[in-house]
Design a protein around this motif. Structure first.
Motif, PDB file in Angstrom:
ATOM      1  N   ILE A  16       5.106   3.606   2.530  1.00 11.13           N
ATOM      2  CA  ILE A  16       4.851   2.309   1.692  1.00 11.13           C
ATOM      3  C   ILE A  16       4.675   1.283   2.814  1.00 11.13           C
ATOM      4  O   ILE A  16       5.550   1.094   3.689  1.00 11.13           O
ATOM      5  CB  ILE A  16       6.076   1.970   0.906  1.00 11.13           C
ATOM      6  CG1 ILE A  16       6.401   2.929  -0.426  1.00 11.13           C
ATOM      7  CG2 ILE A  16       5.665   0.557   0.085  1.00 11.13           C
ATOM      8  CD1 ILE A  16       5.337   3.197  -1.090  1.00 11.13           C
ATOM      9  N   CYS A  17       3.426   0.576   2.801  1.00 10.70           N
ATOM     10  CA  CYS A  17       3.389  -0.424   3.904  1.00 10.70           C
ATOM     11  C   CYS A  17       3.162  -1.777   3.312  1.00 10.70           C
ATOM     12  O   CYS A  17       2.476  -1.972   2.493  1.00 10.70           O
ATOM     13  CB  CYS A  17       1.948   0.087   4.722  1.00 10.70           C
ATOM     14  SG  CYS A  17       1.907   1.502   5.357  1.00 10.70           S
ATOM     15  N   ALA A  45       6.791  -2.983  -8.037  1.00  4.45           N
ATOM     16  CA  ALA A  45       7.406  -1.479  -8.583  1.00  4.45           C
ATOM     17  C   ALA A  45       6.615  -0.373  -8.175  1.00  4.45           C
ATOM     18  O   ALA A  45       5.368  -0.726  -7.804  1.00  4.45           O
ATOM     19  CB  ALA A  45       7.117  -1.632 -10.153  1.00  4.45           C
ATOM     20  N   ILE A  46       7.050   0.755  -7.774  1.00  2.00           N
ATOM     21  CA  ILE A  46       6.545   1.978  -7.204  1.00  2.00           C
ATOM     22  C   ILE A  46       6.621   2.699  -8.296  1.00  2.00           C
ATOM     23  O   ILE A  46       8.036   3.193  -8.872  1.00  2.00           O
ATOM     24  CB  ILE A  46       7.352   2.451  -6.029  1.00  2.00           C
ATOM     25  CG1 ILE A  46       7.225   1.513  -4.981  1.00  2.00           C
ATOM     26  CG2 ILE A  46       6.423   3.614  -5.606  1.00  2.00           C
ATOM     27  CD1 ILE A  46       8.085   1.663  -3.668  1.00  2.00           C
ATOM     28  N   GLY A  47       5.802   3.569  -8.732  1.00  2.00           N
ATOM     29  CA  GLY A  47       5.875   4.775  -9.769  1.00  2.00           C
ATOM     30  C   GLY A  47       5.529   5.953  -9.146  1.00  2.00           C
ATOM     31  O   GLY A  47       4.618   5.988  -8.079  1.00  2.00           O
ATOM     32  N   SER A  48       6.121   7.298  -9.296  1.00  2.00           N
ATOM     33  CA  SER A  48       5.890   8.721  -8.728  1.00  2.00           C
ATOM     34  C   SER A  48       5.580   9.562  -9.740  1.00  2.00           C
ATOM     35  O   SER A  48       6.050   9.369 -10.873  1.00  2.00           O
ATOM     36  CB  SER A  48       7.140   8.851  -7.911  1.00  2.00           C
ATOM     37  OG  SER A  48       8.226   9.399  -8.629  1.00  2.00           O
ATOM     38  N   PHE A  66       8.033   1.952   5.469  1.00  2.00           N
ATOM     39  CA  PHE A  66       9.223   2.753   5.253  1.00  2.00           C
ATOM     40  C   PHE A  66       8.892   3.814   4.206  1.00  2.00           C
ATOM     41  O   PHE A  66       7.604   3.652   3.553  1.00  2.00           O
ATOM     42  CB  PHE A  66      10.424   1.863   4.791  1.00  2.00           C
ATOM     43  CG  PHE A  66      10.021   1.160   3.446  1.00  2.00           C
ATOM     44  CD1 PHE A  66      10.323   1.783   2.142  1.00  2.00           C
ATOM     45  CD2 PHE A  66       9.257  -0.147   3.470  1.00  2.00           C
ATOM     46  CE1 PHE A  66       9.902   1.300   1.206  1.00  2.00           C
ATOM     47  CE2 PHE A  66       9.161  -0.594   2.260  1.00  2.00           C
ATOM     48  CZ  PHE A  66       9.419  -0.043   1.054  1.00  2.00           C
ATOM     49  N   LEU A  67       9.553   4.793   4.149  1.00  2.00           N
ATOM     50  CA  LEU A  67       9.552   5.889   2.950  1.00  2.00           C
ATOM     51  C   LEU A  67       9.888   5.514   1.811  1.00  2.00           C
ATOM     52  O   LEU A  67      10.831   4.583   1.509  1.00  2.00           O
ATOM     53  CB  LEU A  67      10.360   6.981   3.433  1.00  2.00           C
ATOM     54  CG  LEU A  67       9.747   7.729   4.641  1.00  2.00           C
ATOM     55  CD1 LEU A  67      10.564   9.100   4.927  1.00  2.00           C
ATOM     56  CD2 LEU A  67       8.195   8.289   4.515  1.00  2.00           C
ATOM     57  N   SER A  68       9.089   5.684   0.537  1.00  2.00           N
ATOM     58  CA  SER A  68       9.565   5.246  -0.694  1.00  2.00           C
ATOM     59  C   SER A  68      10.787   5.807  -0.799  1.00  2.00           C
ATOM     60  O   SER A  68      11.338   6.920  -0.500  1.00  2.00           O
ATOM     61  CB  SER A  68       8.374   6.014  -1.636  1.00  2.00           C
ATOM     62  OG  SER A  68       8.953   6.141  -2.915  1.00  2.00           O
ATOM     63  N   PRO A  69      11.708   4.931  -1.843  1.00  2.00           N
ATOM     64  CA  PRO A  69      12.953   5.621  -2.051  1.00  2.00           C
ATOM     65  C   PRO A  69      12.967   6.845  -3.241  1.00  2.00           C
ATOM     66  O   PRO A  69      13.793   7.519  -3.508  1.00  2.00           O
ATOM     67  CB  PRO A  69      13.784   4.295  -2.889  1.00  2.00           C
ATOM     68  CG  PRO A  69      12.498   3.687  -3.405  1.00  2.00           C
ATOM     69  CD  PRO A  69      11.349   3.800  -2.239  1.00  2.00           C
ATOM     70  N   LEU A  70      11.650   6.902  -3.771  1.00  2.00           N
ATOM     71  CA  LEU A  70      11.524   7.902  -4.815  1.00  2.00           C
ATOM     72  C   LEU A  70      11.114   9.439  -4.004  1.00  2.00           C
ATOM     73  O   LEU A  70      10.632   9.272  -2.733  1.00  2.00           O
ATOM     74  CB  LEU A  70      10.307   7.815  -5.602  1.00  2.00           C
ATOM     75  CG  LEU A  70      10.627   6.144  -6.549  1.00  2.00           C
ATOM     76  CD1 LEU A  70       9.502   6.077  -7.586  1.00  2.00           C
ATOM     77  CD2 LEU A  70      11.881   6.431  -7.202  1.00  2.00           C
ATOM     78  N   VAL A  90       0.835  -1.051  -0.061  1.00  2.00           N
ATOM     79  CA  VAL A  90       0.091  -0.005   0.079  1.00  2.00           C
ATOM     80  C   VAL A  90       0.757   1.340   0.132  1.00  2.00           C
ATOM     81  O   VAL A  90       1.595   1.562   0.985  1.00  2.00           O
ATOM     82  CB  VAL A  90      -0.890  -0.142   1.388  1.00  2.00           C
ATOM     83  CG1 VAL A  90      -1.817   1.019   1.166  1.00  2.00           C
ATOM     84  CG2 VAL A  90      -1.548  -1.343   1.315  1.00  2.00           C
ATOM     85  N   GLY A  91       0.625   1.967  -0.997  1.00  2.00           N
ATOM     86  CA  GLY A  91       1.206   3.420  -0.959  1.00  2.00           C
ATOM     87  C   GLY A  91       0.303   4.649  -0.496  1.00  2.00           C
ATOM     88  O   GLY A  91      -0.664   4.679  -1.061  1.00  2.00           O
ATOM     89  N   THR A  92       0.876   5.277   0.290  1.00  2.00           N
ATOM     90  CA  THR A  92      -0.116   6.362   0.974  1.00  2.00           C
ATOM     91  C   THR A  92       0.452   7.723   0.859  1.00  2.00           C
ATOM     92  O   THR A  92       1.590   7.695   0.249  1.00  2.00           O
ATOM     93  CB  THR A  92      -0.108   6.176   2.443  1.00  2.00           C
ATOM     94  OG1 THR A  92       0.894   6.760   3.238  1.00  2.00           O
ATOM     95  CG2 THR A  92      -0.465   4.874   2.985  1.00  2.00           C
ATOM     96  N   ALA A  93      -0.340   8.791   1.208  1.00  2.00           N
ATOM     97  CA  ALA A  93       0.364  10.058   1.182  1.00  2.00           C
ATOM     98  C   ALA A  93       1.763  10.206   1.999  1.00  2.00           C
ATOM     99  O   ALA A  93       1.945   9.188   2.902  1.00  2.00           O
ATOM    100  CB  ALA A  93      -0.777  11.027   1.655  1.00  2.00           C
TER     101      ALA A  93
END
Length: 355
Positions: A183-184, A219-222, A198-202, A176-179
């Motif tokens: 990242i959970c 994968a995380i996209g920003s 933890f905090l997103s690396p982006l 789960v990605g939040t404001a």
């Protein structure tokens, strides 16, 4: 670490407009911007579409001739849709705070439950040692809720650090990605607990999350035109994790100056494990994470792409050409495209391969 420049710039990876000539086009699939697309896990060409006109529509493109099969409504814009694993139910959530379930056989829909704010994302998942299928919903009220479709009250509620912006699941992994870039990570063997936060690396806001097929990575996209490939295991992350730039357009062929666009959507190929990204620059790309290179880049479609998704065997990629509000109210010009296209994929485009 990024993808190798020599490979991403190779002419072999660049598609042309002719490579999209066989795409099936659905004109006017909704009366307002498209927010999500989800395919049935049981049929190759049956899919649901949620949109900002408060509706969820079900389309059947069998034989290359798209037909609208059903639709139902929310009381406000709909932000997400997904199918149950047996293909009998469609779930949706939106800005009316409601979760609705549509029964494909009867054609009836009913409200399952609510959040205290908009429902931004949902997934059908298998929980616990019994692998019970549940619906998990993530909301701007900073909670996750797990639902048994036979009950009006959630099985469990998980408090999150911030509002849910994106969410995905594969096997027993839920991310789960939040404001505020949180990242959970949740192990669905213990769905009521957050395994790791933890905090997103982006460096900027999370826009999209997609889990890979083995359930060990994602994968995380920003909004800054970057993706990060992450692994749940710390040692794997140390050895294999990386990030790379994408959805950027160089100004005057100068790589030092680029227009940067949000990564709106990420979808993982269900067979090969490659993945697609799509962005506000109107392009979509296929990537190979294991060999760290781009498989295919498609030309701009002159409209933002808010969402992409593969069908159950990866033979089709659906992509929406629809306004994503990247440029605010002023960018929503009259006559802006609102189209869904179905792209028949080839192995050369999506199959992972060594450089």
């Amino acid at each position: 670490m990024s993808f190798f420049r020599s490979n991403t710039s190779s002419n072999q990876t660049m598609a042309a407009d002719k490579d999209l000539m066989n795409d099936i086009v659905i004109n006017n699939p909704a009366e307002d911007s498209i927010s999500d697309i989800a395919f049935s896990p049981q049929q190759d060409f049956l899919f649901s579409v949620s949109s900002w006109d408060n509706k969820v529509r079900i389309w059947d493109a069998q034989g290359g001739n798209p037909q609208g099969r059903a639709q139902y409504e929310h009381a406000a814009p709909v932000l997400c849709t997904r199918w149950s694993s047996d293909g009998t139910k469609v779930a949706s959530g939106g800005c009316d705070n409601a979760i609705k379930i549509y029964d494909v056989a009867s054609g009836q829909n009913q409200q399952l439950g609510t959040h205290n704010a908009a429902v931004k994302s949902l997934r059908f998942v298998n929980c616990g040692p019994s692998n019970q299928e549940c619906l998990v919903t993530g909301s701007w009220d900073k909670t996750l809720k797990y639902w048994d479709l036979r009950q009006p009250q959630p099985i469990s509620t998980v408090m999150l650090p911030e509002r849910v912006y994106s969410m995905d699941s594969k096997d027993k992994l839920l991310v789960v990605g939040t404001a505020d870039r949180n990242i959970c990570i949740i192990d669905l063997n213990s769905p009521g607990n957050i395994f790791k936060t933890f905090l997103s690396p982006l460096k900027w806001q999370t826009r999209a999350i997609a889990c890979f097929n083995r359930g060990d990575s994602y994968a995380i996209g920003s909004i800054e035109g970057r993706c990060a490939i992450r692994y749940v295991d710390d040692m794997q992350q140390k050895n294999l994790g990386f990030s790379f730039k994408c959805h950027r357009q160089n100004q005057n062929n100068n790589s030092m100056h680029a227009n940067i666009y949000p990564v709106n959507s990420i979808a993982v190929h269900p067979v090969y494990g490659s993945f697609a990204t799509a962005g506000s620059d109107g392009t979509f790309h296929f990537w190979d994470k294991d060999h760290r290179h781009r498989l295919k880049a498609f030309p701009s479609q002159n409209a933002t792409i808010p969402v992409v998704n593969f069908n159950r065997n990866g033979s089709v990629l659906a992509y929406a050409l629809s306004y994503d509000w990247f440029q605010g109210y002023g960018g929503n010009k009259q006559g802006y495209p609102n189209v869904i296209k179905l792209h028949p994929t080839t192995d050369a485009e999506v199959q992972e391969r060594k450089k």
